[in-house]
Design a protein around this motif. Sequence first.
Motif, PDB file in Angstrom:
ATOM      1  N   ARG A  77      -9.768  -8.529   9.725  1.00 31.56           N
ATOM      2  CA  ARG A  77      -9.274  -9.652   8.992  1.00 31.56           C
ATOM      3  C   ARG A  77      -9.349  -9.493   7.264  1.00 31.56           C
ATOM      4  NH1 ARG A  77     -12.742 -11.195  13.482  1.00 31.56           N
ATOM      5  NH2 ARG A  77     -11.602 -12.721  14.994  1.00 31.56           N
ATOM      6  N   PHE A  78      -8.636  -8.500   7.061  1.00 31.41           N
ATOM      7  CA  PHE A  78      -8.427  -8.365   5.661  1.00 31.41           C
ATOM      8  C   PHE A  78      -7.959  -9.439   4.659  1.00 31.41           C
ATOM      9  CE2 PHE A  78      -8.395  -3.613   7.171  1.00 31.41           C
ATOM     10  CZ  PHE A  78      -9.784  -3.335   6.904  1.00 31.41           C
ATOM     11  N   GLY A  79      -8.411  -9.683   3.802  1.00 29.55           N
ATOM     12  CA  GLY A  79      -7.928 -10.863   3.053  1.00 29.55           C
ATOM     13  C   GLY A  79      -6.767 -10.485   2.042  1.00 29.55           C
ATOM     14  N   SER A  80      -6.577  -9.187   1.924  1.00 27.17           N
ATOM     15  CA  SER A  80      -5.509  -8.485   1.006  1.00 27.17           C
ATOM     16  C   SER A  80      -5.522  -7.120   1.182  1.00 27.17           C
ATOM     17  CB  SER A  80      -5.923  -8.727  -0.535  1.00 27.17           C
ATOM     18  OG  SER A  80      -7.006  -7.869  -0.826  1.00 27.17           O
ATOM     19  N   ALA A  81      -4.372  -6.437   0.814  1.00 26.44           N
ATOM     20  CA  ALA A  81      -4.108  -5.147   0.847  1.00 26.44           C
ATOM     21  C   ALA A  81      -4.959  -4.210   0.126  1.00 26.44           C
ATOM     22  CB  ALA A  81      -2.843  -4.450   0.004  1.00 26.44           C
ATOM     23  N   ASP A  82      -5.726  -4.877  -0.843  1.00 27.47           N
ATOM     24  CA  ASP A  82      -6.859  -4.184  -1.683  1.00 27.47           C
ATOM     25  C   ASP A  82      -8.162  -3.885  -0.683  1.00 27.47           C
ATOM     26  OD1 ASP A  82      -5.357  -3.795  -3.958  1.00 27.47           O
ATOM     27  OD2 ASP A  82      -6.011  -5.539  -5.121  1.00 27.47           O
ATOM     28  N   ASP A  83      -8.272  -5.254  -0.136  1.00 25.15           N
ATOM     29  CA  ASP A  83      -9.391  -5.114   0.807  1.00 25.15           C
ATOM     30  C   ASP A  83      -9.318  -3.718   1.646  1.00 25.15           C
ATOM     31  OD1 ASP A  83     -10.645  -7.153  -0.434  1.00 25.15           O
ATOM     32  OD2 ASP A  83      -9.860  -8.894   1.298  1.00 25.15           O
ATOM     33  N   ALA A  84      -8.250  -3.893   2.337  1.00 25.53           N
ATOM     34  CA  ALA A  84      -7.752  -2.861   3.149  1.00 25.53           C
ATOM     35  C   ALA A  84      -8.091  -1.471   2.437  1.00 25.53           C
ATOM     36  CB  ALA A  84      -6.713  -2.905   3.982  1.00 25.53           C
ATOM     37  N   ALA A  85      -7.493  -1.257   1.392  1.00 24.68           N
ATOM     38  CA  ALA A  85      -7.739   0.046   0.782  1.00 24.68           C
ATOM     39  C   ALA A  85      -9.278   0.282   0.455  1.00 24.68           C
ATOM     40  CB  ALA A  85      -6.844  -0.116  -0.687  1.00 24.68           C
ATOM     41  N   ALA A  86      -9.617  -0.653   0.099  1.00 30.67           N
ATOM     42  CA  ALA A  86     -11.390  -0.667  -0.214  1.00 30.67           C
ATOM     43  C   ALA A  86     -12.087  -0.007   0.944  1.00 30.67           C
ATOM     44  CB  ALA A  86     -11.831  -1.600  -0.570  1.00 30.67           C
ATOM     45  N   THR A  87     -11.663  -0.297   2.117  1.00 28.89           N
ATOM     46  CA  THR A  87     -12.422  -0.057   3.444  1.00 28.89           C
ATOM     47  C   THR A  87     -11.899   1.506   3.651  1.00 28.89           C
ATOM     48  OG1 THR A  87     -12.691  -2.159   4.487  1.00 28.89           O
ATOM     49  CG2 THR A  87     -12.470  -0.030   6.090  1.00 28.89           C
ATOM     50  N   ALA A  88     -10.598   1.871   3.449  1.00 32.32           N
ATOM     51  CA  ALA A  88     -10.195   3.157   3.636  1.00 32.32           C
ATOM     52  C   ALA A  88     -10.817   4.020   2.628  1.00 32.32           C
ATOM     53  CB  ALA A  88      -8.630   3.114   3.271  1.00 32.32           C
ATOM     54  N   VAL A  90      -5.415   9.874   6.525  1.00 28.45           N
ATOM     55  CA  VAL A  90      -5.080   9.092   7.887  1.00 28.45           C
ATOM     56  C   VAL A  90      -5.499   7.789   7.886  1.00 28.45           C
ATOM     57  CG1 VAL A  90      -6.921   9.823   9.225  1.00 28.45           C
ATOM     58  CG2 VAL A  90      -4.775   9.232  10.068  1.00 28.45           C
ATOM     59  N   LEU A  91      -6.998   7.721   6.965  1.00 26.47           N
ATOM     60  CA  LEU A  91      -7.392   6.297   7.078  1.00 26.47           C
ATOM     61  C   LEU A  91      -6.757   5.164   6.051  1.00 26.47           C
ATOM     62  CD1 LEU A  91     -11.134   7.389   7.314  1.00 26.47           C
ATOM     63  CD2 LEU A  91     -10.011   6.220   9.272  1.00 26.47           C
ATOM     64  N   ALA A  92      -6.193   5.628   5.361  1.00 34.21           N
ATOM     65  CA  ALA A  92      -5.240   5.001   4.606  1.00 34.21           C
ATOM     66  C   ALA A  92      -4.187   4.241   5.304  1.00 34.21           C
ATOM     67  CB  ALA A  92      -4.757   5.570   3.190  1.00 34.21           C
ATOM     68  N   PHE A  93      -3.855   5.011   6.077  1.00 35.11           N
ATOM     69  CA  PHE A  93      -2.626   4.549   7.053  1.00 35.11           C
ATOM     70  C   PHE A  93      -3.234   3.538   8.111  1.00 35.11           C
ATOM     71  CE2 PHE A  93      -0.981   4.744  11.592  1.00 35.11           C
ATOM     72  CZ  PHE A  93       0.307   4.216  11.369  1.00 35.11           C
ATOM     73  N   VAL A  94      -4.578   3.698   8.680  1.00 35.85           N
ATOM     74  CA  VAL A  94      -4.953   3.008   9.586  1.00 35.85           C
ATOM     75  C   VAL A  94      -5.423   1.470   8.948  1.00 35.85           C
ATOM     76  CG1 VAL A  94      -7.304   2.567  10.861  1.00 35.85           C
ATOM     77  CG2 VAL A  94      -6.102   4.808  11.014  1.00 35.85           C
ATOM     78  N   GLU A  95      -6.204   1.677   7.825  1.00 36.51           N
ATOM     79  CA  GLU A  95      -6.422   0.303   7.071  1.00 36.51           C
ATOM     80  C   GLU A  95      -5.083  -0.621   6.596  1.00 36.51           C
ATOM     81  OE1 GLU A  95      -9.061  -0.508   8.177  1.00 36.51           O
ATOM     82  OE2 GLU A  95     -10.068   1.629   8.543  1.00 36.51           O
ATOM     83  N   GLY A  96      -4.422   0.102   6.075  1.00 35.88           N
ATOM     84  CA  GLY A  96      -3.179  -0.536   5.419  1.00 35.88           C
ATOM     85  C   GLY A  96      -1.932  -1.045   6.680  1.00 35.88           C
ATOM     86  N   GLY A  97      -2.091  -0.317   7.655  1.00 34.38           N
ATOM     87  CA  GLY A  97      -1.265  -0.843   8.733  1.00 34.38           C
ATOM     88  C   GLY A  97      -2.120  -2.117   9.471  1.00 34.38           C
ATOM     89  N   LEU A 145       0.935  -1.085  -0.094  1.00 38.30           N
ATOM     90  CA  LEU A 145      -0.078  -0.186  -0.016  1.00 38.30           C
ATOM     91  C   LEU A 145       0.795   1.149   0.150  1.00 38.30           C
ATOM     92  CD1 LEU A 145      -2.798  -0.845   2.738  1.00 38.30           C
ATOM     93  CD2 LEU A 145      -2.914  -0.613   0.066  1.00 38.30           C
ATOM     94  N   ALA A 146       0.295   2.312  -0.549  1.00 39.86           N
ATOM     95  CA  ALA A 146       0.968   3.555  -0.579  1.00 39.86           C
ATOM     96  C   ALA A 146       0.605   4.300   0.660  1.00 39.86           C
ATOM     97  CB  ALA A 146       0.909   4.216  -1.945  1.00 39.86           C
ATOM     98  N   LEU A 147       1.140   4.057   1.771  1.00 41.18           N
ATOM     99  CA  LEU A 147       0.637   4.565   3.125  1.00 41.18           C
ATOM    100  C   LEU A 147       1.211   6.188   3.365  1.00 41.18           C
ATOM    101  CD1 LEU A 147       1.014   1.571   5.146  1.00 41.18           C
ATOM    102  CD2 LEU A 147      -0.910   2.407   3.939  1.00 41.18           C
ATOM    103  N   ALA A 148       0.484   6.885   3.991  1.00 40.76           N
ATOM    104  CA  ALA A 148       0.806   8.165   4.412  1.00 40.76           C
ATOM    105  C   ALA A 148       1.940   8.072   5.318  1.00 40.76           C
ATOM    106  CB  ALA A 148      -0.309   9.000   5.271  1.00 40.76           C
ATOM    107  N   ALA A 149       2.931   9.072   5.056  1.00 43.58           N
ATOM    108  CA  ALA A 149       4.279   9.257   5.781  1.00 43.58           C
ATOM    109  C   ALA A 149       4.588   8.236   6.542  1.00 43.58           C
ATOM    110  CB  ALA A 149       4.196  10.587   6.493  1.00 43.58           C
TER     111      ALA A 149
END
Length: 467
Positions: free
Chosen positions: A199-210, A269-276, A16-20
């Motif tokens: 319980r994300f199955g992939s990085a894409d799942d996390a990014a979709a939630t963000a 900030v939510l991209a960091f939360v979900e990707g993390g 994921l391209a996460l914030a800072a």
Amino acid sequence: MPGSTRPRTPRTRPRLALAALACAALTALPAPAARADAAAGRQLTGTLADGATWIADVPGHWNGTLLLFSHGFGPTVARDAPSDAVRTELLAEGYAMAGSSYDPHGSMWALNSAERDQFATLDAVTAQIGTPRRALAVGQSMGGLVNAQIARDGAGRVDGALGLCGLVAGGTDLDNYQLDAEYALARLLLPGQDVRLVRFGSADDAAATARRLTAAVTAAQSTPGGRARIALAAAFLNLPAWAPGKERPAPADWAGQEEQQYAWFAQGVLAFVEGGRYAVEQSVGGDNSWNRGVDYARLLSASVHAPQVRALYRAAGLDLGADLAALTRGASVTADPAAVRAAERTSSAGQGLAVPLLDVHTTADNLVPVEQERRFGDRVRTAGDGALLRQAYVERQGHCAFTAAETVAALHALEHRVTTGHWDDAATPGALQRSATALGLDGAAYVPYRPARLTVGRDRPVHPAHL
């Protein structure tokens, strides 16, 4: 969290391209590369048995101190300094620096390997340059958690430690208070919708939630009720009410505070939360967070932002009690017991200190809230090692937003403690500010400060059988 300034090794797994945004030594593989550098002396590189790489910069006039740098969350690429500006200044002062990538074959939340790889790097570098007169650990962001573990476990290997914007409350506290915020946003701003939070199955799942949650926040900002609910989620997230490029709102400027919290959300900030979260779940083997049994009214009452939330709810004509009761009734996320145990084993700190530790944090950190320092300090003092810990604060917005002068001055204060055996006044705000200013580099903003308590609502570990 900050990534590497060096070329990134190609990866095949999702990123994921996460914030800072762990102690058994490994044996270094033979024949590390070395090159001459006219300005810095030598740069050494090598590879450890688990595939982690390391680098070290050694100035031509080494002062005998070796700094072991633990980098933050991001690509597993070796780094040996928090920034180019800090590296340049420290090399000029004669410090040698080293750091590892951590194991490149797993999650970017590399806590399964980071501490052991750092100690193995120390062994590999000293085999090349000789035993240092002094070894000091330095860690930034997620690396601040690694650094706190090294300060706990490193007796006889390091002499002191400097933490910068460290994620020192640990992985489970992080995931729990972030879960509270994302849950509040999903339930109150997207009622009746199924939003995956754990319980994300992939990085894409996390990014979709963000993306879904960020879009919901953007839409909610246009109404008084939406802004009140954003402030509630921000309180659970321990999100500061002071954003970059803005004047700090007045203490009772509730609307102004929410506007600046919204700015953090709008900046991603939510991209960091979900990707993390996805990376932590990869590392610990499941979900290590839970909210079943959390009383959200009680949780809010302990937040420093509670007066703001109450005022905005009144202004919007919303029933805060009803929202909090709904959150409490609907809280149903349970943790995976093995993941809780894994996170406690690999991703926690504060159980004690073996060497002096100076932690430095900005007062308005959007990714690793300054309140984590309060949580960590309480744990260290409970373990009986409070005399070894000092914490200092820089009045500035942003994660790891330190000047080179602030970082170097903190290192000098730590060295004073290691050299003399006493902190004296070296780590006080005034002394740090004078030391940083005297360097003539890029300014400083050390201030007296005491963080509020971390809003997390889980003061005692919950036995996995009860999750």
